[in-house]
Write a protein that holds these residues in place. Structure first.
Motif, PDB file in Angstrom:
ATOM      1  N   HIS A  35       3.130   8.567   6.571  1.00 53.59           N
ATOM      2  CA  HIS A  35       2.128   7.536   6.321  1.00 53.59           C
ATOM      3  C   HIS A  35       1.387   7.775   5.011  1.00 53.59           C
ATOM      4  O   HIS A  35       0.979   6.816   4.338  1.00 53.59           O
ATOM      5  N   THR A  38      -9.714   6.010   5.762  1.00 55.00           N
ATOM      6  CA  THR A  38      -8.538   5.602   6.532  1.00 55.00           C
ATOM      7  C   THR A  38      -8.433   6.540   7.725  1.00 55.00           C
ATOM      8  O   THR A  38      -8.473   7.761   7.560  1.00 55.00           O
ATOM      9  N   THR A  86      -8.736  10.262   4.013  1.00 56.88           N
ATOM     10  CA  THR A  86      -8.023  10.000   5.261  1.00 56.88           C
ATOM     11  C   THR A  86      -8.394  11.064   6.282  1.00 56.88           C
ATOM     12  O   THR A  86      -8.415  12.252   5.962  1.00 56.88           O
ATOM     13  N   ALA A 144      -5.630   2.963  11.288  1.00 58.61           N
ATOM     14  CA  ALA A 144      -4.520   2.515  10.456  1.00 58.61           C
ATOM     15  C   ALA A 144      -3.182   2.940  11.028  1.00 58.61           C
ATOM     16  O   ALA A 144      -2.159   2.299  10.779  1.00 58.61           O
ATOM     17  N   ARG A 200      -5.906   0.450  17.348  1.00 65.24           N
ATOM     18  CA  ARG A 200      -5.731  -0.341  16.127  1.00 65.24           C
ATOM     19  C   ARG A 200      -6.791  -1.436  16.028  1.00 65.24           C
ATOM     20  O   ARG A 200      -7.274  -1.753  14.936  1.00 65.24           O
TER      21      ARG A 200
END
Length: 320
Positions: A198, A162, A138, A181, A176
């Motif tokens: 998240h 991500t 991420t 994400a 988005r």
């Protein structure tokens, strides 16, 4: 020839000497350039060009090769290219080391190609080459609506990561759509809390930060174990306290880089990496230039005003 020069912090269309192709260089007849935050800082007197670079702004361009210097091979007059520059893109012509040339990606116009060299080289050299972003990790990108941000979102997604971003709320829907994400309204929400919520409290593996001092401690708080933070801008200041205990507990890393003043050999290595690893993604349509608006080159002052307002989304181009 003519170029945009800086006089008393103003951008002025003026006559300047013709560039000459030195050893290992080509001259590019400029079709388009792009506005970067560094150009605004240079105009304001805060970011002088490195030694040997043209005095006028412009860190990237697209165009056609009009002359070859001694020692250049593999290129020809009339070739369509885009280029990473140390300066001089706000001009009719510019001399460029051959190692900083890129082909125009398949499917893009010559004007569109001007939106790519600086962001592609900045994002790839930091997120991929330096921080080794891997599939399944991420990444948090600050300034998601900028040229850097919109490119980083797409590249991260294309690499199987991500992507979380901070940006003004008005830009969230478009981010988005690019694949983010999570888009966090940094003006009204705590991005650290949003990131931890998240990720189930784990945090992010990579942070790409254009803010600097203002975000340093919060970036560490948002970091996952073995996480990496790279600072590429100082919009939020240059000095801050760092809790080394918190960083060490996470086995984290904080580093900072700039691209403009790197040696030519280092830039050539980065450009080669972008050509080999990023350009196929562009050709496949997985990463696209996001262009907010295009101004005539002689109207660069208006383009700078838009950049300073922060209302743009993606790149601001200057076209001859």
């Amino acid at each position: 020839m003519h170029a945009i020069v800086i006089e008393d912090k103003r951008l002025v269309w003026a006559e300047v000497p013709e560039p000459e192709a030195g050893e290992g260089e080509v001259v590019v007849e400029v079709t388009a350039s792009a506005v970067n935050r560094a150009d605004v800082l240079q105009r304001q007197g805060f970011y002088p060009p490195p030694p040997g670079a043209p005095e006028f702004p412009g860190l990237e361009c697209s165009g056609v090769i009009s002359a070859l210097g001694p020692g250049v091979s593999g290129h020809h007059v009339g070739e369509r290219v885009c280029a990473l520059l140390a300066g001089g893109g706000y001009a009719e012509r510019v001399a460029v080391p051959a190692g900083q040339l890129l082909p125009v990606p398949a499917g893009l116009s010559l004007v569109e190609a001007a939106a790519l060299p600086e962001v592609a080289c900045t994002v790839w050299s930091n997120v991929v080459d330096r921080d080794r972003l891997r599939p399944g990790e991420t990444v948090l990108v600050h300034g998601g609506g900028s040229g850097i941000g919109t490119f980083a979102v797409q590249l991260g997604v294309a690499l199987g990561a991500t992507v979380l971003v901070t940006a003004r709320a008005a830009k969230h829907e478009r981010l988005r759509a690019l694949g983010a994400a999570l888009a966090i309204d940094y003006q009204n929400h705590d991005f650290v809390r949003a990131v931890l919520d998240h990720t189930g409290g784990r945090g992010v593996d990579v942070v790409l930060d254009i803010i600097g001092a203002k975000y340093l401690s919060r970036n560490v708080a948002a970091l996952a174990p073995e996480g990496r933070i790279t600072v590429i801008g100082m919009q939020g200041g240059r000095s801050a306290e760092l809790d080394l205990g918190q960083l060490m507990a996470k086995r984290g890393r904080v580093s900072s880089t700039s691209l403009r003043a790197r040696p030519a050999a280092d830039k050539a290595r980065i450009v080669a990496g972008v050509r080999d690893q990023v350009w196929p993604l562009v050709a496949a349509g997985l990463v696209k230039p996001v262009i907010d608006s295009t101004f005539p080159l002689a109207g660069a002052a208006e383009a700078h005003r838009l950049m300073e307002s922060g209302d743009h989304f993606g790149k601001i181009l200057l076209q001859r």
